[in-house]
Design a protein around this motif. Structure first.
Motif, PDB file in Angstrom:
ATOM      1  N   ARG A  37       0.845  -1.198   0.000  1.00 18.01           N
ATOM      2  CA  ARG A  37       0.000   0.000   0.000  1.00 18.01           C
ATOM      3  C   ARG A  37       0.879   1.246   0.000  1.00 18.01           C
ATOM      4  O   ARG A  37       1.981   1.241   0.555  1.00 18.01           O
ATOM      5  N   PRO A  38       0.420   2.337  -0.587  1.00 13.18           N
ATOM      6  CA  PRO A  38       1.223   3.561  -0.641  1.00 13.18           C
ATOM      7  C   PRO A  38       1.694   4.032   0.743  1.00 13.18           C
ATOM      8  O   PRO A  38       2.776   4.588   0.869  1.00 13.18           O
ATOM      9  N   LYS A  39       0.866   3.811   1.760  1.00 14.01           N
ATOM     10  CA  LYS A  39       1.234   4.256   3.109  1.00 14.01           C
ATOM     11  C   LYS A  39       2.500   3.550   3.619  1.00 14.01           C
ATOM     12  O   LYS A  39       3.304   4.140   4.332  1.00 14.01           O
ATOM     13  N   GLY A  40       2.698   2.293   3.247  1.00 14.72           N
ATOM     14  CA  GLY A  40       3.846   1.530   3.726  1.00 14.72           C
ATOM     15  C   GLY A  40       4.969   1.409   2.712  1.00 14.72           C
ATOM     16  O   GLY A  40       5.923   0.664   2.930  1.00 14.72           O
ATOM     17  N   ALA A  41       4.878   2.144   1.598  1.00 16.04           N
ATOM     18  CA  ALA A  41       5.860   1.998   0.521  1.00 16.04           C
ATOM     19  C   ALA A  41       7.275   2.382   0.959  1.00 16.04           C
ATOM     20  O   ALA A  41       8.240   1.704   0.598  1.00 16.04           O
ATOM     21  N   ALA A  42       7.396   3.442   1.717  1.00 12.57           N
ATOM     22  CA  ALA A  42       8.733   3.883   2.140  1.00 12.57           C
ATOM     23  C   ALA A  42       9.396   2.835   3.028  1.00 12.57           C
ATOM     24  O   ALA A  42      10.573   2.503   2.842  1.00 12.57           O
ATOM     25  N   ASP A  43       8.641   2.303   3.987  1.00 10.79           N
ATOM     26  CA  ASP A  43       9.197   1.280   4.875  1.00 10.79           C
ATOM     27  C   ASP A  43       9.531   0.007   4.111  1.00 10.79           C
ATOM     28  O   ASP A  43      10.598  -0.584   4.299  1.00 10.79           O
ATOM     29  N   ALA A  44       8.623  -0.409   3.234  1.00 12.31           N
ATOM     30  CA  ALA A  44       8.849  -1.647   2.476  1.00 12.31           C
ATOM     31  C   ALA A  44      10.058  -1.526   1.554  1.00 12.31           C
ATOM     32  O   ALA A  44      10.863  -2.454   1.463  1.00 12.31           O
ATOM     33  N   SER A  45      10.193  -0.395   0.887  1.00 12.28           N
ATOM     34  CA  SER A  45      11.333  -0.245  -0.017  1.00 12.28           C
ATOM     35  C   SER A  45      12.637  -0.173   0.768  1.00 12.28           C
ATOM     36  O   SER A  45      13.665  -0.697   0.327  1.00 12.28           O
ATOM     37  N   GLY A  46      12.621   0.445   1.928  1.00 11.57           N
ATOM     38  CA  GLY A  46      13.814   0.499   2.768  1.00 11.57           C
ATOM     39  C   GLY A  46      14.238  -0.879   3.244  1.00 11.57           C
ATOM     40  O   GLY A  46      15.431  -1.230   3.195  1.00 11.57           O
ATOM     41  N   VAL A  47      13.276  -1.685   3.682  1.00 14.01           N
ATOM     42  CA  VAL A  47      13.585  -3.048   4.121  1.00 14.01           C
ATOM     43  C   VAL A  47      14.090  -3.872   2.944  1.00 14.01           C
ATOM     44  O   VAL A  47      15.062  -4.610   3.059  1.00 14.01           O
ATOM     45  N   LEU A  48      13.434  -3.726   1.787  1.00 18.75           N
ATOM     46  CA  LEU A  48      13.833  -4.494   0.612  1.00 18.75           C
ATOM     47  C   LEU A  48      15.251  -4.149   0.166  1.00 18.75           C
ATOM     48  O   LEU A  48      16.050  -5.035  -0.132  1.00 18.75           O
ATOM     49  N   VAL A  49      15.587  -2.887   0.134  1.00 15.49           N
ATOM     50  CA  VAL A  49      16.929  -2.480  -0.275  1.00 15.49           C
ATOM     51  C   VAL A  49      17.970  -2.970   0.734  1.00 15.49           C
ATOM     52  O   VAL A  49      19.044  -3.451   0.349  1.00 15.49           O
ATOM     53  N   THR A  50      17.648  -2.900   2.018  1.00  8.39           N
ATOM     54  CA  THR A  50      18.572  -3.377   3.046  1.00  8.39           C
ATOM     55  C   THR A  50      18.813  -4.874   2.912  1.00  8.39           C
ATOM     56  O   THR A  50      19.963  -5.340   2.964  1.00  8.39           O
ATOM     57  N   VAL A  51      17.744  -5.642   2.720  1.00  8.32           N
ATOM     58  CA  VAL A  51      17.882  -7.087   2.572  1.00  8.32           C
ATOM     59  C   VAL A  51      18.648  -7.422   1.292  1.00  8.32           C
ATOM     60  O   VAL A  51      19.473  -8.330   1.268  1.00  8.32           O
ATOM     61  N   THR A  52      18.400  -6.670   0.216  1.00 11.50           N
ATOM     62  CA  THR A  52      19.121  -6.880  -1.042  1.00 11.50           C
ATOM     63  C   THR A  52      20.615  -6.643  -0.850  1.00 11.50           C
ATOM     64  O   THR A  52      21.450  -7.434  -1.300  1.00 11.50           O
TER      65      THR A  52
END
Length: 106
Positions: A37-52
């Motif tokens: 969801r747009p509301k959680g996009a910043a958190d999700a992208s941050g976690v995804l980039v960190t895990v990557t």
């Protein structure tokens, strides 16, 4: 080719691997974030980039260790063999990752 630069085949293999990684990276991130969801996009992208980045670090350490292990086992003349063993291991890992990406989510 002992002591050589690997020749055109090695450069072609690197080019194919690089193109494959480039073509796979963007769609993987897009698919991973598609249902956020747009509301959680910043958190999700941050976690995804960190895990990557953590995954990339782990892979560099693992394949670097494999390369150095093969280099030690083969001696100075075995750098080409060590590189091909690493390239084969990278291919197997990439194929496993591609197969995992084909699995549909429910």
């Amino acid at each position: 080719m002992r002591g050589g630069d690997g020749g055109p085949a090695l450069y072609a293999a690197f080019a194919v691997m690089g193109v494959g990684m480039a073509l796979g990276f963007g769609p993987t991130l897009t698919r991973a974030l598609a249902d956020v969801r747009p509301k959680g996009a910043a958190d999700a992208s941050g976690v995804l980039v960190t895990v990557t980045q953590l995954g990339q670090l782990t892979e560099v350490a693992a394949f670097g260790t494999l390369y150095l292990n093969r280099l030690d086992a083969q001696g100075a003349q075995g750098s080409g063999h060590a590189l091909w063993v690493c390239a084969l291991a990278l291919f197997v890992a990439a194929a496993a990752e591609a197969a995992a990406g084909l699995v549909r989510r429910r």
